[in-house]
Design an enzyme around this catalytic site. Structure first.
Site, PDB file in Angstrom:
ATOM      1  N   SER A  64      14.526  -3.038 -37.181  1.00 62.44           N
ATOM      2  CA  SER A  64      14.924  -2.169 -38.295  1.00 62.44           C
ATOM      3  C   SER A  64      15.597  -2.906 -39.446  1.00 62.44           C
ATOM      4  O   SER A  64      15.913  -2.290 -40.462  1.00 62.44           O
ATOM      5  CB  SER A  64      15.842  -1.049 -37.797  1.00 62.44           C
ATOM      6  OG  SER A  64      15.074  -0.038 -37.171  1.00 62.44           O
ATOM      7  N   LYS A  67      14.040  -2.334 -42.718  1.00 63.46           N
ATOM      8  CA  LYS A  67      14.427  -1.252 -43.628  1.00 63.46           C
ATOM      9  C   LYS A  67      15.294  -1.741 -44.784  1.00 63.46           C
ATOM     10  O   LYS A  67      15.454  -1.027 -45.780  1.00 63.46           O
ATOM     11  CB  LYS A  67      15.132  -0.150 -42.847  1.00 63.46           C
ATOM     12  CG  LYS A  67      14.257   0.541 -41.795  1.00 63.46           C
ATOM     13  CD  LYS A  67      14.992   1.687 -41.140  1.00 63.46           C
ATOM     14  CE  LYS A  67      14.116   2.426 -40.139  1.00 63.46           C
ATOM     15  NZ  LYS A  67      14.075   1.787 -38.817  1.00 63.46           N
ATOM     16  N   SER A 127      18.935   5.150 -39.808  1.00 62.64           N
ATOM     17  CA  SER A 127      17.839   4.224 -39.498  1.00 62.64           C
ATOM     18  C   SER A 127      16.558   4.968 -39.135  1.00 62.64           C
ATOM     19  O   SER A 127      15.822   4.583 -38.233  1.00 62.64           O
ATOM     20  CB  SER A 127      18.241   3.273 -38.358  1.00 62.64           C
ATOM     21  OG  SER A 127      17.360   2.172 -38.297  1.00 62.64           O
TER      22      SER A 127
END
Length: 389
Positions: A64, A67, A127
């Site tokens: 993640s 991101k 997230s």
């Protein structure tokens, strides 16, 4: 040839730099912490100086941390005026939360209308993989087109060991980055997106009646002033954490990738940050626009021009060396009018003892027009005489 006024300016400037802290006691710097993570880095945000690194350029799965680039691309599109934080996004079937049953999500539903600002919080705080897809489709029309933007921005930011295949970071062949590239991306987010970066410090966000908490536990650690950035986990990546923290004027960015657990990624990040703040210092000897010296001007309507910097200077030093910083000035040539504000007239050289640690361009802080014919003639004669004495 150096004139008398130049020499005196150099001496007084050097003394001004070192006198307030010249009696600082010496500090012994121990070896940096050795961590069990696959790769990690500690970088000074303001200078880009790397204080600690191990396997900082090895390709690893970002999970993640991907991101961070999703947020950066969307933020740049906002800066360009192509989208707005007030945009209302209609959730497509691709972004439906049910597409991500075993991973983090914002819990958006097909056909619902969600503000871009809420999607940003769902991306950064929660997230959400669903928020990532919704943002990608809103910005570029499709995930594929958005991924192309992600890779284009990676090239522009010189993230030369990074490749994206999706906007969320779920395990995928061809998706990779490095601790160094992630730290550089973190730098870019803080620098280029000042209106968005504060979202990374938010500890909770409620959407659709569901409150979720930021997985970055260091935001709640009172021993550090952490104000971002992002966690990441997949079975293929392990546990990742990019963190930024401040101590006075110093800001550090740490990146830990491939740690063994959520707890260990926090402990390892804390070790890096604590080490950096304990043994190093970010020195800012001069601000932009600050007068550093008066340079002699020939053929002008005045005899001197104020010189300084067009951008502030930051230098990362061990605390034991911060009080030993000196500076000297070298002009590139005899300075003659006309002179435009911002014109480079030389350079300033910062040293610790005899070791150069930084150079910066020295620029005119004001315009100087050409003098009258009599002033030019007089200066020509003075200049000619100075070559003989």
């Amino acid at each position: 040839m150096k004139n008398t006024s130049f020499a005196s300016a150099v001496i007084s400037f050097a003394v001004a730099l070192i006198s307030p802290v010249s009696i600082a006691s010496p500090t012994i710097i121990p070896s940096p912490p050795a961590l069990s993570a696959k790769g990690y880095i500690l970088m000074d945000y303001n200078t880009g100086k790397v204080l600690v690194e191990k396997n900082a350029d090895i390709r690893l799965n970002p999970a993640s941390l991907t991101k961070l680039m999703t947020a950066y691309v969307a933020g740049q599109e906002m800066n360009s005026g192509n989208i707005s934080k007030d945009d209302v996004v209609v959730v497509s079937s691709n972004a439906w939360a049910k597409n991500f049953p075993d991973s983090s999500k914002m819990f958006i539903e097909v056909g619902t209308k969600v503000s871009m600002q809420d999607l940003y919080r769902g991306l950064i705080v929660q997230s959400g993989n669903d928020a990532s897809v919704a943002i990608a489709e809103h910005v570029a029309g499709s995930q594929k087109a958005f991924v192309s933007l992600m890779n284009s921005w990676a090239d522009k930011l010189n993230l030369d060991k990074t490749s994206y295949t999706n906007p969320h970071g779920l395990d995928s062949q061809g998706l990779y980055s490095t601790p160094r590239d992630i730290a550089k991306l973190g730098q870019a987010i803080i620098r280029d997106l000042p209106d968005i970066y504060p979202l990374y410090s938010e500890t909770a966000f409620t959407y659709n009646g569901i409150t979720q908490y930021n997985r970055n536990g260091l935001l709640r650690d009172r021993s550090l002033n952490v104000d971002g950035m992002k966690t990441g986990y997949t079975s293929g990546a392990g546990y990742n954490l990019a963190t930024s923290a401040t101590n006075g004027d110093m800001r550090l960015i740490s990146v830990v990738m491939g740690s063994k657990s959520a707890k260990s990624r926090e402990m390892e990040s804390k070790q890096l940050l604590s080490y950096g703040f304990r043994f190093f210092e970010t020195v800012k000897p001069n601000n932009a626009g600050e007068k550093i010296a008066d340079a002699r001007v020939w053929m002008g309507n005045k005899d001197n021009v104020e010189v300084g910097l067009d951008t502030p200077v930051y230098i990362t030093l061990p605390k034991s060396e911060a009080g030993k910083l000196t500076a000297s000035i070298e002009y590139s040539k005899d300075i003659s009018a006309p002179i435009s504000k911002g014109e480079v007239l030389g350079k300033i050289i910062y040293k610790v003892q005899d070791k150069e640690v930084k150079q910066a361009d020295l620029v005119a802080l004001q315009n100087v027009e050409e003098g009258s014919w009599f002033k030019r003639l007089t200066d020509w004669f003075k200049k000619w005489l100075s070559t003989w004495f």
